[in-house]
Every structure is written in C-alpha cells, then in structure tokens.
Design an enzyme around this catalytic site. Structure first.
Site, PDB file in Angstrom:
ATOM      1  N   LYS A 112      93.583 -28.364 -24.951  1.00 36.29           N
ATOM      2  CA  LYS A 112      94.274 -27.376 -24.142  1.00 36.29           C
ATOM      3  C   LYS A 112      93.414 -26.121 -23.916  1.00 36.29           C
ATOM      4  CE  LYS A 112      98.614 -29.355 -24.383  1.00 36.29           C
ATOM      5  NZ  LYS A 112      98.437 -30.464 -25.265  1.00 36.29           N
TER       6      LYS A 112
HETATM    7  C1  LIG Z   1      98.996 -31.721 -25.216  1.00 35.41           C
HETATM    8  C2  LIG Z   1      98.404 -32.777 -26.050  1.00 35.41           C
HETATM    9  C3  LIG Z   1      98.449 -34.131 -25.659  1.00 35.41           C
HETATM   10  C4  LIG Z   1      99.164 -34.586 -24.423  1.00 35.41           C
HETATM   11  O1  LIG Z   1      98.545 -34.119 -23.236  1.00 35.41           O
HETATM   12  P1  LIG Z   1      99.357 -34.123 -21.854  1.00 35.41           P
HETATM   13  O2  LIG Z   1      98.469 -33.434 -20.884  1.00 35.41           O
HETATM   14  O3  LIG Z   1     100.621 -33.367 -22.124  1.00 35.41           O
HETATM   15  O4  LIG Z   1      99.629 -35.539 -21.503  1.00 35.41           O
HETATM   16  C5  LIG Z   1      97.807 -35.052 -26.471  1.00 35.41           C
HETATM   17  N1  LIG Z   1      97.188 -34.683 -27.607  1.00 35.41           N
HETATM   18  C6  LIG Z   1      97.131 -33.413 -28.005  1.00 35.41           C
HETATM   19  C7  LIG Z   1      96.442 -33.075 -29.280  1.00 35.41           C
HETATM   20  C8  LIG Z   1      97.725 -32.410 -27.253  1.00 35.41           C
HETATM   21  O5  LIG Z   1      97.674 -31.139 -27.646  1.00 35.41           O
END
Ligand SMILES: *Cc1c(COP(=O)(O)O)cnc(C)c1O
Length: 461
Positions: A112
């Site tokens: 993120k």
């Molecule tokens: C947010 C997240 C996901 C999922 O990603 P999306 O874009 O919501 O599909 C998977 N793994 C981790 C560690 C995350 O923080």
C-alpha cells in the site's frame, strides 16, 4: 485526460479532480475514459531503468496537465525516497519459473505504501496550489490505514481519519496507526468488521451535506490515483523478465481487487500479460464469482490474512464496467442488487472477465503450510498474504514466467509466521522501537451519526 464514473451518472472529471474526489457522486468509481497505450518500443525501453523513471513513463499519460513534467518527476522522487530498498520493488526467484515481487520495502511494510506515498505528495502539491484543505477518511483492514497515516502525517492541508475494525488488525498494523504523534492523524477503532467500516465510509460520501461541509476526500483503493501507482510495478517486473518479447503471468493476493485491477490496466496499456490470477483466502467471493458467476455476499470470516478478509470487493466494479461494455446503467443495477445480497454476472460478461482473470483460494492450513515449505525450499520468509498468492500460483504454474506479488513483510504478521515456522520474524531496524511507543486511539460505535459527529469535532484543518 478525462475520467468517467462506472455508474455513468456523475460529472466527467480531470485527473486532479478525480484524485481529490475519490468516490463519484453517483456512487460509482472513476476510470479513464480511454486507457493510453505504450508501444512495444516504449515498453522495451523500460527494462533496467530506475523504478522512479519507469513510474514517470507509465503514469505520465494518465495525469494530463494536472502537473508539469518537472513537478510530477519531483513528486515521484519524494514518494519513494523513504523506501528501504534501492530497487523499490525487487524480484526474487522462488523456483525455475516462479518469481516473487517484493512490495514490502516501504515505510509501513506493505505494498500500500507504493500508492499512498505517491498520493500524499500528489495531494500536497495540488492542495497547496489551490489553497484548500480536505478531510481524508479511510476504511482499512489494517494496511491501508497505516500507509495513509504514514503518508499524510504532519501535512497541514489534510486531516486523516482512519476507521479500522476493532480487534481485527494485527498489533503491528494497529501500532503503526496509533503511535504517530501528529495532531492531524486520528485512528478510530470501530465496533464492526472491515466491510462495516467500508460501508460507513461509502455512506459518508453519499451524505452530501457532510461530504461538502468537511470537504471529504478518499484515499481508499477506490481512488483512481492509487490504482495508477500500482500499475508501475507490473511494468518494472515484467520487463525485467523479458516483456514485451515474452508473456508473463501474475498471481495477486486479493481483497478489494485494487492491486490486480492495476495489472489489468497494465495489460490494456499493452503489457503482454497472459494470465492475472486472483488469489483469495477462505473469504472467496471473488473466486466463486469468477468460477460460477455468482457474486453473493456472505459472512466475513476472520483469518490469518486479515487484509483479505473482505466480502464486498470495491474495485471489482471497475472490472464489471468493462465486462458490461461500459454500460453505467447496468453496473448501477448490479450494485443495487448487491445491497440486497448479491447478483449473478451475465454469461457474456463472465466470459469477458475470464479472458483476463483466473482465480484460486488457499485455506488457513494451506497458507501456513506454504510459509513452512517456502522457507525450507528457498529460505524466503513469506507473510501469510503473500503465502496465499504463492500457494495459488504453484497450483497453476505454466510455461510462461509467473510473478507472485508479495504484499507485506513477514514482520507485519509475526503471529501467523511464528505459528507456521516456529520463530518470529524481526522488524527492520528502522522501526524496531514500534512496540515501545505509546498509542492514541478512539473507540467508536458502528453508527454513521456517531462517526460524523466525531469527525466534525476533531477536525483541525
Ligand atoms: C491490501 C492488501 C491486500 C489486498 O489488496 P487489494 O488491492 O485490496 O486486493 C493483500 N495483501 C496485503 C498485505 C494487503 O495489505
């Protein structure tokens, strides 16, 4: 570049407006009116460039005249300067034809950060120029919130409120949200699930009086700028493995469908991606939807992969919009049915989706076993989310290189990793004192009025 809503009834916006708005006023999500493409020569030229340069070339056509070249270049430089790895998104080999894309070297140890660090800089430049302030409200299953707080802490044009499900995030995730001392960041522990938090966020955006009063802005993965930032590492990794002259596939641990949707955009831009595999945990609505066409929401089961504990996958709406030939009315109808519990994807649309997306799931035991196995066979310590991806990818390996996205650092989920392999992965030294810092959090009931009142009274901007 124009941005249009997936529900077809909101104003057309520029990149800057779409970024600052988040959710469209008709409840839809913004997408580019047309997706720009890169030529084979453009793509070939990306191989081996610094990540920041790849980012500039891939994202530039989407930004239009919102930023000048030099502004945009500086924004990108600042966004990734705090990463703990020079490659930003390094590839590691797991097997003869299987590679892991490590997306966890940012300040909060999850992918993120790629989008959020960029958005922080984009917002700052755009808001300063306009002389405006905004209130950012986000819902998180853990990683978005910590990344947002880290990206916006101390920026005076912005207040950040993060709603997370009380008791359902890991301790590292919680502490990353509750320990920053800046007065413009506010962690709110909601009595409910992630889907409750996300639903309340949508309700706030649809409550126009409140939305306009506090100048609400969203940075959830529904924000187009976040999807865009994630398109970059599909290009950097695929070109490292021979694209555009060789097809590659990706497996993506998926919750809200944002990360994998970025891969779909990369493909539409011309990157030769053979398969995009959605990997889910036991909350497998996407796997069921892609297998059978049935998108019926059920109960959310807490798992060792909390960032994927989701039943309503917001960004899936963007994929549906294309699968339904960009018919906003049809998408709006599906979303109305979703409020009543679910919908069935039409045969034609399902076929369209399956041309791009495959899927698989990993249960708790398989995920844990994959962490143990991969450590034994490669020495690589996977976080549980990345392990879901590796398990699903291993089931579908083919002749083309497979790149599995490692979405978080193992130290972000130490309990699950310790349960699988008997030892606790340490935090990187730059954040080793996280467990000693004091926490600041407000517990709040799962109620729109209560949340809005709290946000009004805490705003500093
Ligand atoms: C947010 C997240 C996901 C999922 O990603 P999306 O874009 O919501 O599909 C998977 N793994 C981790 C560690 C995350 O923080």
């Amino acid at each position: 570049m124009d941005y249009i809503s997936t529900r077809g009834a909101a104003p057309v916006l520029s990149f800057e407006e779409a970024m600052l708005t988040g959710l469209a006023r008709d409840g839809g999500l913004y997408v580019p009116a047309t997706v720009p493409s890169l030529s084979e020569a453009d793509i070939a030229a990306l191989a081996g460039l610094p990540y920041e340069e790849v980012a500039f070339r891939v994202m530039r056509p989407f930004v239009g005249d919102t930023f000048t070249d030099s502004e945009f270049g500086e924004i990108i430089e600042k966004a990734y300067a705090s990463f703990g790895h020079d490659a930003r998104a390094p590839l590691v080999q797991l097997g003869p034809n299987h590679h892991l894309l490590e997306l966890f070297h940012g300040p909060t140890l999850a992918f993120k950060d790629f989008a959020m660090q960029l958005i922080g800089q984009l917002f700052q430049v755009a808001l300063e120029r306009r002389g405006e302030k905004v209130t950012i409200v986000g819902a998180t299953s853990g990683d978005t919130g910590s990344a947002a707080i880290e990206a916006f802490r101390g920026l005076d044009a912005v207040d950040v409120f993060i709603l997370y499900p009380h008791g359902r995030v890991s301790e590292v995730q919680r502490r990353q949200m509750t320990t920053p001392v800046e007065s413009n960041v506010h962690a709110l522990a909601v009595d409910g699930t992630f889907d409750d938090c996300q639903a309340k966020l949508k309700d706030m955006f649809n409550h126009f009086d409140f939305r306009d009063e506090v100048r609400l802005a969203g940075v959830n993965s529904i924000n187009w700028a976040r999807v865009l930032a994630q398109v970059v590492y599909y290009f950097s990794s695929a070109t490292a493995l021979g694209a555009p002259y060789r097809e590659v596939s990706f497996t993506v641990p998926t919750g809200n469908f944002g990360d994998i949707f970025a891969g779909y955009i990369a493909k539409k831009m011309g990157l030769p991606i053979k398969r995009l595999i959605v990997a889910t945990n036991r909350n497998d609505i996407l796997h069921r939807a892609l297998s059978t066409g049935d998108y019926t929401t059920g109960e959310v089961h807490p798992t060792i992969t909390p960032s994927m504990d989701i039943q309503v996958s917001s960004n899936f709406e963007r994929a549906l919009f294309d699968a339904y030939d960009r018919d906003g009315g049809a998408v709006a109808q599906l979303m109305t049915e979703l409020k009543e519990g679910g919908f069935h994807i039409s045969q034609g649309a399902l076929q369209g989706l399956r041309e791009h997306f495959g899927s698989g799931r990993s249960d708790e035991h398989e995920t844990s076993q994959t962490i143990t196995d991969m450590f034994t066979r490669t020495g690589e310590i996977l976080c549980p989310h990345s392990a879901v991806g590796v398990k699903v990818a291993n089931d579908v390996l083919g002749p083309e290189p497979m790149i599995t996205l490692a979405t978080a650092h193992p130290a972000k989920f130490p309990d699950a990793v310790e349960a699988a392999m008997g030892s606790r992965p340490p935090l990187p030294p730059r954040m080793a004192d996280l467990y000693e810092r004091s926490e600041r959090v407000t517990r709040v009931e799962n109620d729109l009025d209560a949340l809005e009142t709290l946000i009004r009274s805490r705003r500093t901007a």
